[in-house]
Each structure stands twice: as structure tokens, then as C-alpha cells.
Write a protein that holds these residues in place. Structure first.
Motif, PDB file in Angstrom:
ATOM      1  N   ALA A 103       0.848  -1.184   0.000  1.00 39.22           N
ATOM      2  CA  ALA A 103       0.000   0.000   0.000  1.00 39.22           C
ATOM      3  C   ALA A 103       0.888   1.240   0.000  1.00 39.22           C
ATOM      4  CB  ALA A 103      -0.907  -0.014   1.211  1.00 39.22           C
ATOM      5  N   PRO A 104       0.350   2.364  -0.447  1.00 45.56           N
ATOM      6  CA  PRO A 104       1.143   3.599  -0.476  1.00 45.56           C
ATOM      7  C   PRO A 104       1.714   3.940   0.891  1.00 45.56           C
ATOM      8  CG  PRO A 104      -0.899   3.888  -1.680  1.00 45.56           C
ATOM      9  CD  PRO A 104      -1.005   2.558  -0.999  1.00 45.56           C
ATOM     10  N   GLY A 105       3.008   4.177   0.935  1.00 52.09           N
ATOM     11  CA  GLY A 105       3.658   4.565   2.171  1.00 52.09           C
ATOM     12  C   GLY A 105       3.900   3.445   3.161  1.00 52.09           C
ATOM     13  N   LYS A 106       3.620   2.197   2.754  1.00 48.33           N
ATOM     14  CA  LYS A 106       3.787   1.064   3.660  1.00 48.33           C
ATOM     15  C   LYS A 106       4.743   0.035   3.060  1.00 48.33           C
ATOM     16  CE  LYS A 106      -0.714   1.390   5.911  1.00 48.33           C
ATOM     17  NZ  LYS A 106      -1.925   0.633   6.336  1.00 48.33           N
ATOM     18  N   GLU A 107       5.228  -0.845   3.927  1.00 46.76           N
ATOM     19  CA  GLU A 107       6.110  -1.906   3.459  1.00 46.76           C
ATOM     20  C   GLU A 107       5.308  -3.000   2.754  1.00 46.76           C
ATOM     21  OE1 GLU A 107       9.608  -1.525   6.873  1.00 46.76           O
ATOM     22  OE2 GLU A 107       8.430  -3.368   6.684  1.00 46.76           O
ATOM     23  N   ARG A 108       6.014  -3.762   1.930  1.00 48.62           N
ATOM     24  CA  ARG A 108       5.371  -4.874   1.253  1.00 48.62           C
ATOM     25  C   ARG A 108       4.926  -5.904   2.287  1.00 48.62           C
ATOM     26  NH1 ARG A 108       8.041  -7.161  -4.171  1.00 48.62           N
ATOM     27  NH2 ARG A 108       7.890  -4.907  -4.519  1.00 48.62           N
ATOM     28  N   GLU A 109       3.728  -6.423   2.092  1.00 51.26           N
ATOM     29  CA  GLU A 109       3.096  -7.327   3.056  1.00 51.26           C
ATOM     30  C   GLU A 109       2.755  -8.651   2.384  1.00 51.26           C
ATOM     31  OE1 GLU A 109      -0.747  -6.850   5.987  1.00 51.26           O
ATOM     32  OE2 GLU A 109      -1.058  -6.364   3.871  1.00 51.26           O
ATOM     33  N   PHE A 110       3.085  -9.739   3.061  1.00 50.11           N
ATOM     34  CA  PHE A 110       2.705 -11.061   2.576  1.00 50.11           C
ATOM     35  C   PHE A 110       1.204 -11.250   2.744  1.00 50.11           C
ATOM     36  CE2 PHE A 110       3.007 -15.471   1.664  1.00 50.11           C
ATOM     37  CZ  PHE A 110       2.187 -16.132   2.568  1.00 50.11           C
ATOM     38  N   VAL A 111       0.558 -11.803   1.721  1.00 54.12           N
ATOM     39  CA  VAL A 111      -0.879 -12.054   1.788  1.00 54.12           C
ATOM     40  C   VAL A 111      -1.151 -13.549   1.961  1.00 54.12           C
ATOM     41  CG1 VAL A 111      -3.088 -11.838   0.581  1.00 54.12           C
ATOM     42  CG2 VAL A 111      -1.363 -10.022   0.382  1.00 54.12           C
ATOM     43  N   VAL A 112      -0.675 -14.353   1.035  1.00 57.71           N
ATOM     44  CA  VAL A 112      -0.892 -15.794   1.084  1.00 57.71           C
ATOM     45  C   VAL A 112      -0.049 -16.445  -0.002  1.00 57.71           C
ATOM     46  CG1 VAL A 112      -2.855 -15.767  -0.510  1.00 57.71           C
ATOM     47  CG2 VAL A 112      -2.668 -17.614   1.171  1.00 57.71           C
ATOM     48  N   ALA A 113       0.249 -17.739   0.178  1.00 60.37           N
ATOM     49  CA  ALA A 113       0.986 -18.495  -0.833  1.00 60.37           C
ATOM     50  C   ALA A 113       0.419 -19.908  -0.915  1.00 60.37           C
ATOM     51  CB  ALA A 113       2.473 -18.519  -0.503  1.00 60.37           C
ATOM     52  N   ILE A 114       0.850 -20.625  -1.941  1.00 62.53           N
ATOM     53  CA  ILE A 114       0.364 -21.982  -2.157  1.00 62.53           C
ATOM     54  C   ILE A 114       1.458 -22.807  -2.824  1.00 62.53           C
ATOM     55  CG2 ILE A 114      -0.650 -21.426  -4.401  1.00 62.53           C
ATOM     56  CD1 ILE A 114      -3.024 -23.261  -3.643  1.00 62.53           C
ATOM     57  N   ASN A 115       1.591 -24.069  -2.439  1.00 63.54           N
ATOM     58  CA  ASN A 115       2.624 -24.881  -3.065  1.00 63.54           C
ATOM     59  C   ASN A 115       2.043 -25.736  -4.193  1.00 63.54           C
ATOM     60  OD1 ASN A 115       1.382 -27.065  -1.861  1.00 63.54           O
ATOM     61  ND2 ASN A 115       2.989 -27.422  -0.344  1.00 63.54           N
TER      62      ASN A 115
END
Length: 122
Positions: free
Chosen positions: A44-56
């Protein structure tokens, strides 16, 4: 090498849904090992990159970030090595650039897409 391309972003209103996709290209020996895990991050603007979800590759998802639990769903088409992120009940705080990532294991992402913008208006 693994190339990732995101699509599906856009401008929507709060409560709407969007479906993001991440397609891969650049097949190489050991491709599925290089992209064993694929996932989504957002910034998001002005924020650090954030993990949302992953899948193998076994279609086992990681834990979702708390803020999207119950609203977002990740899926993977292993045959075509495409992942999607179904986003329902979108909120203005979901506004961000969403990035696709791939790597050998959860938390080990070596490849990144260019990102797709998601904007949710109130």
C-alpha cells in the motif's frame, strides 16, 4: 528462470470482488522446483510490502494474513502453473499494488512480477 505476470487489478467499490491472476513463462529444467511455491504480496502507499498468502504445488496454502481471512482465496492450476487470488468483500484498506512471487519454498521467493494495482473506493 521464471517470469511472472499479474493481471486482473482495477478500480472497484467497497464490497465488490476482483480476481487476480499470475501467469508464468520461461519454462526451464527444474521449473516446478523453482516455482514450487507461488504467492501474493501487496504494498500500500507509504507502507512496506506485506505477505498475503501463498500456495505450493500440492495446492496446500499457507496461512492468510489476518486482514484478508475469510475474504480472499488462493488457488493454483498446476498444469498451467497459474495462480489466482479471488478477493471478495473488498475494503478501501485492500488498496495496494499486488505482486506475484515464486520460489522453492514458503518464505523463499526469488522471482517477482511487476505488480497490478488494486484500488478500492469507499
Amino acid at each position: 528462470q521464471v517470469q511472472l505476470v499479474e493481471s486482473g487489478g482495477g478500480l472497484v467499490q467497497a464490497g465488490d470482488s476482483l480476481r487476480l491472476s499470475c501467469t508464468t513463462s520461461g519454462r526451464a529444467f527444474g521449473f516446478f522446483d523453482l516455482a514450487n511455491v507461488m504467492g501474493w504480496f501487496r504494498q500500500a502507499p507509504g507502507k512496506e510490502r506485506e505477505f498475503v498468502v501463498a500456495i505450493n504445488w500440492r495446492h496446500t496454502p499457507s496461512t492468510y494474513v489476518d486482514s484478508v481471512k475469510g475474504r480472499f482465496t488462493i488457488s493454483r492450476d498446476t498444469n498451467q502453473n497459474i495462480i489466482t487470488l479471488q478477493m471478495n468483500s473488498l475494503k478501501p484498506e485492500d488498496t495496494a499494488v499486488y505482486y506475484c512471487a515464486a520460489g522453492r519454498d514458503f518464505g523463499a521467493y526469488a522471482y517477482w512480477g511487476q505488480g497490478t494495482q488494486v484500488t478500492v473506493s469507499s
